[in-house]
Design a protein around this motif. Structure first.
Motif, PDB file in Angstrom:
ATOM      1  N   VAL A 293      64.724  15.216  25.408  1.00  0.00           N
ATOM      2  CA  VAL A 293      63.762  16.202  24.905  1.00  0.00           C
ATOM      3  C   VAL A 293      63.180  15.662  23.600  1.00  0.00           C
ATOM      4  O   VAL A 293      63.906  15.502  22.615  1.00  0.00           O
ATOM      5  CB  VAL A 293      64.435  17.570  24.649  1.00  0.00           C
ATOM      6  N   PRO A 294      61.863  15.378  23.574  1.00  0.00           N
ATOM      7  CA  PRO A 294      61.252  14.902  22.332  1.00  0.00           C
ATOM      8  C   PRO A 294      61.261  15.994  21.256  1.00  0.00           C
ATOM      9  O   PRO A 294      61.233  17.193  21.559  1.00  0.00           O
ATOM     10  CB  PRO A 294      59.808  14.575  22.746  1.00  0.00           C
ATOM     11  N   ALA A 295      61.281  15.571  20.019  1.00  0.00           N
ATOM     12  CA  ALA A 295      61.250  16.502  18.885  1.00  0.00           C
ATOM     13  C   ALA A 295      60.055  17.442  19.009  1.00  0.00           C
ATOM     14  O   ALA A 295      58.958  17.029  19.392  1.00  0.00           O
ATOM     15  CB  ALA A 295      61.174  15.729  17.575  1.00  0.00           C
ATOM     16  N   GLY A 296      60.290  18.719  18.709  1.00  0.00           N
ATOM     17  CA  GLY A 296      59.221  19.710  18.659  1.00  0.00           C
ATOM     18  C   GLY A 296      58.803  20.309  19.985  1.00  0.00           C
ATOM     19  O   GLY A 296      57.980  21.224  20.011  1.00  0.00           O
ATOM     20  N   VAL A 297      59.348  19.833  21.098  1.00  0.00           N
ATOM     21  CA  VAL A 297      58.940  20.331  22.411  1.00  0.00           C
ATOM     22  C   VAL A 297      59.812  21.532  22.803  1.00  0.00           C
ATOM     23  O   VAL A 297      61.046  21.445  22.763  1.00  0.00           O
ATOM     24  CB  VAL A 297      59.047  19.225  23.489  1.00  0.00           C
ATOM     25  N   PRO A 298      59.188  22.655  23.196  1.00  0.00           N
ATOM     26  CA  PRO A 298      59.974  23.818  23.645  1.00  0.00           C
ATOM     27  C   PRO A 298      60.812  23.455  24.877  1.00  0.00           C
ATOM     28  O   PRO A 298      60.342  22.738  25.767  1.00  0.00           O
ATOM     29  CB  PRO A 298      58.909  24.854  24.015  1.00  0.00           C
ATOM     30  N   HIS A 299      62.041  23.974  24.912  1.00  0.00           N
ATOM     31  CA  HIS A 299      62.937  23.700  26.038  1.00  0.00           C
ATOM     32  C   HIS A 299      63.997  24.780  26.121  1.00  0.00           C
ATOM     33  O   HIS A 299      64.385  25.346  25.103  1.00  0.00           O
ATOM     34  CB  HIS A 299      63.583  22.318  25.893  1.00  0.00           C
ATOM     35  N   LYS A 300      64.430  25.066  27.351  1.00  0.00           N
ATOM     36  CA  LYS A 300      65.466  26.069  27.582  1.00  0.00           C
ATOM     37  C   LYS A 300      66.193  25.770  28.876  1.00  0.00           C
ATOM     38  O   LYS A 300      65.587  25.367  29.860  1.00  0.00           O
ATOM     39  CB  LYS A 300      64.858  27.463  27.702  1.00  0.00           C
ATOM     40  N   PHE A 301      67.509  26.016  28.863  1.00  0.00           N
ATOM     41  CA  PHE A 301      68.277  26.030  30.099  1.00  0.00           C
ATOM     42  C   PHE A 301      68.121  27.423  30.705  1.00  0.00           C
ATOM     43  O   PHE A 301      68.006  28.417  29.983  1.00  0.00           O
ATOM     44  CB  PHE A 301      69.764  25.761  29.813  1.00  0.00           C
ATOM     45  N   HIS A 302      68.126  27.509  32.025  1.00  0.00           N
ATOM     46  CA  HIS A 302      67.989  28.804  32.696  1.00  0.00           C
ATOM     47  C   HIS A 302      68.558  28.709  34.110  1.00  0.00           C
ATOM     48  O   HIS A 302      68.989  27.634  34.537  1.00  0.00           O
ATOM     49  CB  HIS A 302      66.522  29.260  32.711  1.00  0.00           C
ATOM     50  N   HIS A 303      68.558  29.828  34.818  1.00  0.00           N
ATOM     51  CA  HIS A 303      69.133  29.900  36.168  1.00  0.00           C
ATOM     52  C   HIS A 303      70.509  29.231  36.199  1.00  0.00           C
ATOM     53  O   HIS A 303      70.800  28.389  37.053  1.00  0.00           O
ATOM     54  CB  HIS A 303      68.191  29.281  37.207  1.00  0.00           C
ATOM     55  N   ILE A 304      71.338  29.617  35.243  1.00  0.00           N
ATOM     56  CA  ILE A 304      72.664  29.011  35.095  1.00  0.00           C
ATOM     57  C   ILE A 304      73.584  29.609  36.162  1.00  0.00           C
ATOM     58  O   ILE A 304      73.996  30.767  36.061  1.00  0.00           O
ATOM     59  CB  ILE A 304      73.208  29.222  33.669  1.00  0.00           C
ATOM     60  N   ALA A 305      73.858  28.814  37.191  1.00  0.00           N
ATOM     61  CA  ALA A 305      74.651  29.262  38.332  1.00  0.00           C
ATOM     62  C   ALA A 305      76.145  29.037  38.124  1.00  0.00           C
ATOM     63  O   ALA A 305      76.964  29.741  38.706  1.00  0.00           O
ATOM     64  CB  ALA A 305      74.188  28.542  39.601  1.00  0.00           C
ATOM     65  N   GLU A 306      76.500  28.033  37.330  1.00  0.00           N
ATOM     66  CA  GLU A 306      77.895  27.743  36.962  1.00  0.00           C
ATOM     67  C   GLU A 306      77.912  27.446  35.474  1.00  0.00           C
ATOM     68  O   GLU A 306      76.988  26.805  34.956  1.00  0.00           O
ATOM     69  CB  GLU A 306      78.421  26.521  37.721  1.00  0.00           C
ATOM     70  N   ASP A 307      78.954  27.899  34.773  1.00  0.00           N
ATOM     71  CA  ASP A 307      79.061  27.687  33.329  1.00  0.00           C
ATOM     72  C   ASP A 307      78.689  26.251  32.963  1.00  0.00           C
ATOM     73  O   ASP A 307      79.270  25.309  33.506  1.00  0.00           O
ATOM     74  CB  ASP A 307      80.479  27.966  32.833  1.00  0.00           C
ATOM     75  N   LEU A 308      77.721  26.105  32.049  1.00  0.00           N
ATOM     76  CA  LEU A 308      77.260  24.789  31.612  1.00  0.00           C
ATOM     77  C   LEU A 308      77.998  24.343  30.361  1.00  0.00           C
ATOM     78  O   LEU A 308      78.153  25.124  29.414  1.00  0.00           O
ATOM     79  CB  LEU A 308      75.769  24.812  31.276  1.00  0.00           C
TER      80      LEU A 308
END
Length: 105
Positions: free
Chosen positions: A79-94
């Protein structure tokens, strides 16, 4: 040399009751363990540093900018600096190892 064990890092993170545990900080980088349980929401905001995520366990998806991909054990995402990012649809504990360069401020 510095050596770490995932079980011990997870125990420390749990003891501090937080989703993130920074366990290494050096001049040019920092490393932490990030935990998101099944069904939770990732509260991250863009960071000022470049990041590399290495998925240690679990299953879900991540969106970086306008791109989305599934992630599971063994996935590596930059993930480059400053870029929005999110984990989602977490089906098993990450459980995700995060490397920031330069170190997270």
């Amino acid at each position: 040399m510095k050596e770490f064990r995932l079980e011990e890092l997870e125990a420390q993170r749990t003891a501090h009751e937080g989703a993130y545990l920074q366990f290494l900080r050096e001049r040019h980088m920092s490393v932490g363990l990030y935990a998101l349980d099944r069904g939770t929401t990732d509260p991250q905001k863009p960071h000022k540093q470049d990041e590399v995520y290495f998925v240690v366990s679990g299953r879900g998806a991540i969106t970086v900018g306008n791109e989305t991909t599934a992630v599971a054990r063994g996935s590596v995402v930059y993930v480059p600096a400053g870029v929005p990012h999110k984990f989602h649809h977490i089906a098993e504990d990450l459980r995700v190892m995060v490397v920031f360069a330069p170190p997270e401020s």
